[in-house]
Design a protein around this motif. Sequence first.
Motif, PDB file in Angstrom:
ATOM      1  N   ARG A  27       0.941  -1.142  -0.017  1.00  0.00           N
ATOM      2  CA  ARG A  27      -0.018  -0.154   0.085  1.00  0.00           C
ATOM      3  C   ARG A  27       0.876   1.160   0.046  1.00  0.00           C
ATOM      4  N   ALA A  28       2.051   1.207   0.707  1.00  0.00           N
ATOM      5  CA  ALA A  28       2.892   2.546   0.889  1.00  0.00           C
ATOM      6  C   ALA A  28       3.453   2.679  -0.391  1.00  0.00           C
ATOM      7  N   ALA A  29       3.775   1.724  -1.146  1.00  0.00           N
ATOM      8  CA  ALA A  29       4.470   1.770  -2.506  1.00  0.00           C
ATOM      9  C   ALA A  29       3.730   2.148  -3.624  1.00  0.00           C
ATOM     10  N   GLY A  30       2.210   2.262  -3.184  1.00  0.00           N
ATOM     11  CA  GLY A  30       1.343   2.982  -4.447  1.00  0.00           C
ATOM     12  C   GLY A  30       0.630   1.525  -4.990  1.00  0.00           C
TER      13      GLY A  30
ATOM     14  N   LEU B  65       6.249   7.789   0.527  1.00  0.00           N
ATOM     15  CA  LEU B  65       5.158   6.942   0.765  1.00  0.00           C
ATOM     16  C   LEU B  65       3.971   7.595   0.004  1.00  0.00           C
ATOM     17  N   GLU B  66       3.114   6.470  -0.587  1.00  0.00           N
ATOM     18  CA  GLU B  66       2.092   6.748  -1.062  1.00  0.00           C
ATOM     19  C   GLU B  66       1.046   7.598  -0.032  1.00  0.00           C
TER      20      GLU B  66
ATOM     21  N   ARG C  39       8.571   2.032  -7.377  1.00  0.00           N
ATOM     22  CA  ARG C  39       8.275   3.420  -7.015  1.00  0.00           C
ATOM     23  C   ARG C  39       9.161   4.525  -7.407  1.00  0.00           C
TER      24      ARG C  39
ATOM     25  N   ASP D 137      -1.589   8.868   2.113  1.00  0.00           N
ATOM     26  CA  ASP D 137      -2.005   8.912   3.541  1.00  0.00           C
ATOM     27  C   ASP D 137      -1.165   7.919   4.436  1.00  0.00           C
ATOM     28  N   CYS D 138      -0.217   7.037   3.817  1.00  0.00           N
ATOM     29  CA  CYS D 138       0.488   6.213   4.572  1.00  0.00           C
ATOM     30  C   CYS D 138       1.341   6.714   5.727  1.00  0.00           C
ATOM     31  N   GLU D 139       1.327   6.018   6.764  1.00  0.00           N
ATOM     32  CA  GLU D 139       1.945   6.676   8.042  1.00  0.00           C
ATOM     33  C   GLU D 139       3.447   6.131   7.858  1.00  0.00           C
TER      34      GLU D 139
ATOM     35  N   PHE E 177       9.711  -1.042  -4.032  1.00  0.00           N
ATOM     36  CA  PHE E 177      10.053   0.388  -4.110  1.00  0.00           C
ATOM     37  C   PHE E 177      11.322   0.778  -5.081  1.00  0.00           C
TER      38      PHE E 177
END
Lengths: 275, 275
Positions: free
Chosen positions: A138-141, B240-241, A261, B243-245, A258
Amino acid sequence: MGSGFPILGRHSPRLKRLRELDTPAGRSKSGCFLLEGVRVMAEALQAGLDLDWLLVARGASEEAFDLAGRAARTGVEVGLLEAEVLERLAPTRTSQGLLGVARIPGTELEHVLRGDLVVLLEGVQDPGNTGTLLRTARAAGAGGAVLVGGADPFNPRAVRAASGAAFRLPLIRLEPRQAPMLLQALAQAGFDLACAEAHGGQDLYQASFPKRMALVLGGEVRGVSEACRRAAVARWTIPLEGDCESLNVAAAAAVILFEARRRRLHAAGMEGPGT
Amino acid sequence: MGSGFPILGRHSPRLKRLRELDTPAGRSKSGCFLLEGVRVMAEALQAGLDLDWLLVARGASEEAFDLAGRAARTGVEVGLLEAEVLERLAPTRTSQGLLGVARIPGTELEHVLRGDLVVLLEGVQDPGNTGTLLRTARAAGAGGAVLVGGADPFNPRAVRAASGAAFRLPLIRLEPRQAPMLLQALAQAGFDLACAEAHGGQDLYQASFPKRMALVLGGEVRGVSEACRRAAVARWTIPLEGDCESLNVAAAAAVILFEARRRRLHAAGMEGPGT
């Protein structure tokens, strides 16, 4: 505390139902899963997750009571419990005095395939690895994840490791026998498959990345299936130092996702903002 | 099995000593730690680790018996045990019928600082994260690791997650009060400190990397200490993408350590082979 929440005794039938959510059969029967801790609960409220009810421990932090209050204002039933009773109920023992029960969200494959990057987990067995991987994806898009066999992403340990991603990232679970249908759907949606392999693939840093990519990560022991390998346009290996055998599957996923990304951000930068 | 190894009963005093290695006090008193499973044991034999003794379960795999045989030929005492007794002894329940006791290797700081990349873990609390991080650091080409506080890398869960890296990567444990001494030693050895931060640092992909780098990773809750932040030449944040914390600390380490590796490999390729 004067919180106004009704107090639950340790023999409340509710608590028995909560305990059942620790098993796949219990989750499947009720269609619910367990949320633990402040961060996961905050993510759940923000995501508008369908919360059934919530428990907060006497003496829990102000943050925990704030979240319980927010849930109560949206109509969620909240109960107060002695701290030691709640802690014994929490499967990962890291509840921070906050437990909740929510409906497992239902997602269509179509929704999972909306973005340009999807992650396909084939038989990843460890719930911690599964959760960490979803959080990283999710954090990598990534726009979604497909789990073929392997650990249940709604297992309490996976939910905790995912830190909210189990319900914020669109995801779908399939049986291994549904893999041919999935591969067809991915092809129709214009996704190219790339497999991560511990040995013998192309050097990740020499590879060109497809524009719409389904990144396949195999389980800790068996790796990627033959069917996925055959369907893939690329097989990548992360170049490791000397005699190192492999990375943990969630660490390997972090490196590849990443790298994808980095290239996307770089390409966007090249073309200037807004394009 | 006809393995020729002597059979141990479930009340053997040896087994009690083995159980003690599950606690920090037990490890500290004996100077030993516990090895579990085929992969970790193979790494231990290859690394020439100082094995005290080894247990193999009746009915374990051929691979497990092969490793036990190899150990026995180098003079290590091997005992045979009923599978269910051994499985109950194994703290992570993934022994694959193979348990061993080895001396905790002693390392000098000088030895840890021999390469151009060292990893500094400040209060990483989860043994699984610590182990995964050490495994990733070794695979990315780090020359050593320094652990300031946090989880014991010789905790059985950390050893398992490290998959051999706990004894193949030179590492040293320090108390938080020894941090000033460490920072001084790093500076004297020509290391520049770079801190990984969840928010507010320079975009990792825009940053230039020091030639001799000590990468500082903070604990899951508190992050990097003020002393390290002050001593650092750089603070990096992984973009990070939306709203990722944040990422899991071991995933964040994988992203940064392999970005450093990518650049090193790229620079080496630019200059041609052998330079």
